[in-house]
Design a protein around this motif. Structure first.
Motif, PDB file in Angstrom:
ATOM      1  N   ARG A   1       0.809  -1.226   0.000  1.00  0.00           N
ATOM      2  CA  ARG A   1       0.000   0.000   0.000  1.00  0.00           C
ATOM      3  C   ARG A   1       0.840   1.273   0.000  1.00  0.00           C
ATOM      4  NH1 ARG A   1      -1.657   4.031  -0.579  1.00  0.00           N
ATOM      5  NH2 ARG A   1      -3.526   5.102   0.165  1.00  0.00           N
TER       6      ARG A   1
ATOM      7  N   CYS B   1       3.659   1.787  -1.214  1.00  0.00           N
ATOM      8  CA  CYS B   1       4.382   1.993  -2.472  1.00  0.00           C
ATOM      9  C   CYS B   1       3.522   2.617  -3.558  1.00  0.00           C
ATOM     10  CB  CYS B   1       4.925   0.669  -2.991  1.00  0.00           C
ATOM     11  SG  CYS B   1       6.165  -0.077  -1.926  1.00  0.00           S
ATOM     12  N   VAL B   2       2.227   2.378  -3.516  1.00  0.00           N
ATOM     13  CA  VAL B   2       1.403   2.773  -4.662  1.00  0.00           C
ATOM     14  C   VAL B   2       0.389   3.853  -4.293  1.00  0.00           C
ATOM     15  CG1 VAL B   2       1.607   0.480  -5.699  1.00  0.00           C
ATOM     16  CG2 VAL B   2      -0.402   1.021  -4.311  1.00  0.00           C
ATOM     17  N   THR B   3       0.067   4.671  -5.256  1.00  0.00           N
ATOM     18  CA  THR B   3      -1.035   5.604  -5.136  1.00  0.00           C
ATOM     19  C   THR B   3      -2.237   4.929  -5.811  1.00  0.00           C
ATOM     20  OG1 THR B   3       0.553   7.400  -5.322  1.00  0.00           O
ATOM     21  CG2 THR B   3      -1.767   7.966  -5.594  1.00  0.00           C
ATOM     22  N   PRO B   4      -3.291   4.646  -5.044  1.00  0.00           N
ATOM     23  CA  PRO B   4      -4.396   3.858  -5.617  1.00  0.00           C
ATOM     24  C   PRO B   4      -5.033   4.528  -6.832  1.00  0.00           C
ATOM     25  CG  PRO B   4      -4.577   3.939  -3.225  1.00  0.00           C
ATOM     26  CD  PRO B   4      -3.489   4.896  -3.619  1.00  0.00           C
ATOM     27  N   ASN B   5      -5.432   3.688  -7.767  1.00  0.00           N
ATOM     28  CA  ASN B   5      -6.207   4.121  -8.935  1.00  0.00           C
ATOM     29  C   ASN B   5      -5.517   5.188  -9.773  1.00  0.00           C
ATOM     30  OD1 ASN B   5      -8.326   2.367  -8.223  1.00  0.00           O
ATOM     31  ND2 ASN B   5      -9.120   3.865  -6.765  1.00  0.00           N
ATOM     32  N   GLN B   6      -4.187   5.154  -9.785  1.00  0.00           N
ATOM     33  CA  GLN B   6      -3.444   6.089 -10.630  1.00  0.00           C
ATOM     34  C   GLN B   6      -2.577   5.324 -11.627  1.00  0.00           C
ATOM     35  OE1 GLN B   6      -3.746   9.724 -10.115  1.00  0.00           O
ATOM     36  NE2 GLN B   6      -5.501   8.754  -9.112  1.00  0.00           N
TER      37      GLN B   6
END
Lengths: 397, 397
Positions: B109, B111-116
């Motif tokens: 979680r 590491c990533v920017t959701p829905n991008q």
């Protein structure tokens, strides 16, 4: 610099470092960061049941449906029926999770699609973790202010005026933390009507439901039509004093159960097995927790008399919870008065601004967070002396 | 229908209902859904330490830095140094969480920017929860296949070829689940080089690190430069048999510690206090767990001899873990052979397709998930007979 979700760099927790300067011999903390409830904390039937579970080898992964061991499932069904008036089918509505924090996170998370402009309504001043959850998830927090003059009760017009096509849910903490407000049936019916009309979900935190003084407590999901759109989150820390057990539970709409169940599995998995057995014992014989409510009632009454009498301070009797939401704005900012009490009285209380900027001018005084009556009374004596001194300095008499 | 994150409607867990049809008197489950390790599971020094903590009132919320009680912190620092070769500063690198599932979720979680459009590399076949995490978070899962012919070792070219400007991290399960592959130092050095060049984070699941047979085990974070870009996740379920305790821990880059700490607090809070004390006792005297490894080694060897000898089946000796990754594709699909074993032998094994579509044609046979040698040998006898029967039916001799 590592390439991570930039919004996570802004997640903050309350800063407890100002309390580090306190005299270890004299300090009394009423912040809630330390412990709750009197010492010794838990009665023997709870400890013994937990130990018995360990002796019986109940140390295996708990994979029953809803992650609830049979004993806890049965105890919760009974508790929900008798205490909350909720007839729950544990196979399709009950989920055990390791903390109400996680229940609230999940409740908010399922409602919103991250980073798509989805909005979450939060009553403010309010519990900062709920607002942090919204930001951490990637949704937009929409504050709905409540006012001191109305005892921080809901402003239904303010709620409705903030609903847009992007609104997904409202977070309700009942009894409220930090204001102690216990919502009336009538205002909750008004809220239910709004949610129904706009197809919104309620995420309701009932952590402090046992500490309600002299008024009806309404479990939101019992209201007509609300069972189908309410994610109710219940803890055992404030309710039963099981702070270190890490057992909480959720009652969710049948529609969401099959979605939340694998989501919980992926995100965390089951909850500690023997802790569940101890929690079951607590719910099956909750007299000790009810006795604590009477102790809290007594602390609430004698504390309020002393603090509300101090010039420049307003400290009403809270309707629920075990903390005062005390208006000190005539004596200074939250931070000034908090720091004064640390320095002058060696008493640590919570900053109002931990509970959103609308908490400015307030302090949260957690009277449930001291282990003995003697220590509580000593804290009250020191606050009384110290805040009167500050009032004199400020020219308030 | 409630208005929720639509992607959450697609989250699934393995379907265990086919096992419901089994004869309760005869069935033997090697799925891993039930329990691990022999019975009685835990030695008395672990149980006693947990009970002692309860007697001492260690039932309060655990708010030490990193959510680690002092005993566990000390035990983990020692274990990480001696077992993993990691010198850890517990104040800035160590976080206790209630499960490795949560550690992995958090690791992905952050590491990533959701829905991008952020992408996460997963080695496949691989542990389905990690892929579910990616989808549940709102990122894009990018499978990197590994092949049976290479013992499912890493294909560095395949990894590098899948990296785009959207790639954020790679998830590595070492030893791998389900293939049992233990990655060599050389391939890990190659991976480290790739991560360094592309500024990517490694999220490494070390759940099965104790079950490594006759080969060097390399903790990824010990490699040059990797400490700063590796989120290492460790459990106590497979490592120490503490499945129902729900205690896990993470070693994280110093840069991420101050971000993950409040994130964990908002999402969950501290881990069970007395369970932490029990886990500390386990790590301080881990001989029982090392003895289990020898038991697992013996199960592995006698099981492999029997299963690999069956016509049409390939069952190599796994390098780590306590499960076989058995190629049954000449006898039918994963589901057909799994269902045949349920019906004909009353033995339940795991579907290869639980571990991504690339697991088709395989079964995961979890030999660590039966409570006794007698039961394991009975399961082997039945599988031997039943799969030979199936081979004959299929015309393989």
């Amino acid at each position: 610099m590592l390439n991570i979700d930039p919004s996570w760099r802004h997640i903050v927790s309350p800063d407890f470092t100002p309390y580090d300067s306190m005299d270890p011999e004299r300090k009394i903390l009423l912040t809630g960061a330390d412990l709750f409830f009197p010492e010794p904390c838990l009665p023997s039937h709870v400890i013994d049941a937990t130990k018995h579970a360990l002796d019986e080898g109940r140390t295996h992964y708990s994979l029953a449906n809803g992650y609830a061991e049979p004993e806890l499932r049965e105890a919760l069904v009974h508790k929900l029926k008798t205490f909350n008036g909720l007839d729950v089918d544990p196979e399709t509505e009950l989920l055990v999770v390791p903390s109400s924090a996680m229940g609230l996170y999940l409740g908010i998370r399922i409602c919103v699609t991250p980073n798509q402009g989805d909005e979450v309504l939060n009553i403010e001043p309010g519990f900062s973790e709920n607002i942090n959850d919204v930001l951490q998830i990637g949704a937009i927090n929409v504050p709905v202010p409540v006012r001191e003059e109305t005892g921080f009760h809901l402003d239904l017009d303010a709620i409705e005026s903030r609903i847009t096509e992007h609104t997904r849910c409202i977070v309700l903490t009942n009894p409220n933390n930090p204001t102690g407000t216990v919502y009336d049936r009538e205002e909750l019916l008004g809220l239910a009507d709004i949610l129904e009309r706009h197809n919104l979900i309620a995420v309701v935190d009932q952590d402090f439901e046992r500490q309600v003084y002299d008024k009806e407590y309404v479990t939101f999901a019992t209201l007509d039509g609300m069972r189908e759109r309410t994610i109710s989150v219940f803890g055992t820390s404030k309710d039963m004093g099981l702070t270190g057990y890490r057992v909480a539970y959720m009652v969710v709409p049948k529609e969401l159960f099959p979605i939340l169940k694998p989501a919980i599995f992926n995100m965390h998995g089951p909850t500690n097995t023997f802790a569940q057995i101890g929690a079951a014992a607590a719910f099956n014989d909750p007299q000790y927790a009810n006795d604590w409510v009477e102790l809290m009632r007594s602390r609430r009454e004698r504390g309020q008399r002393i603090l509300d009498d101090i010039p420049g301070i307003s400290c009403p009797l809270p309707e629920g919870g075990f903390y005062f939401w005390m208006n000190v704005s005539r004596l200074g900012t939250s931070e000034e008065v908090r720091d004064w009490l640390i320095k002058d009285a060696q008493v640590g209380v919570g900053l109002g601004t931990w509970f959103t900027p609308l908490g400015e001018g307030f302090l949260r005084v957690m009277y449930g967070a001291v282990p003995s009556e003697a220590l509580y009374d000593e804290a009250l004596r020191r606050m009384d002396t110290s805040l009167r001194k500050l009032a004199t300095i400020k020219g308030i008499a």
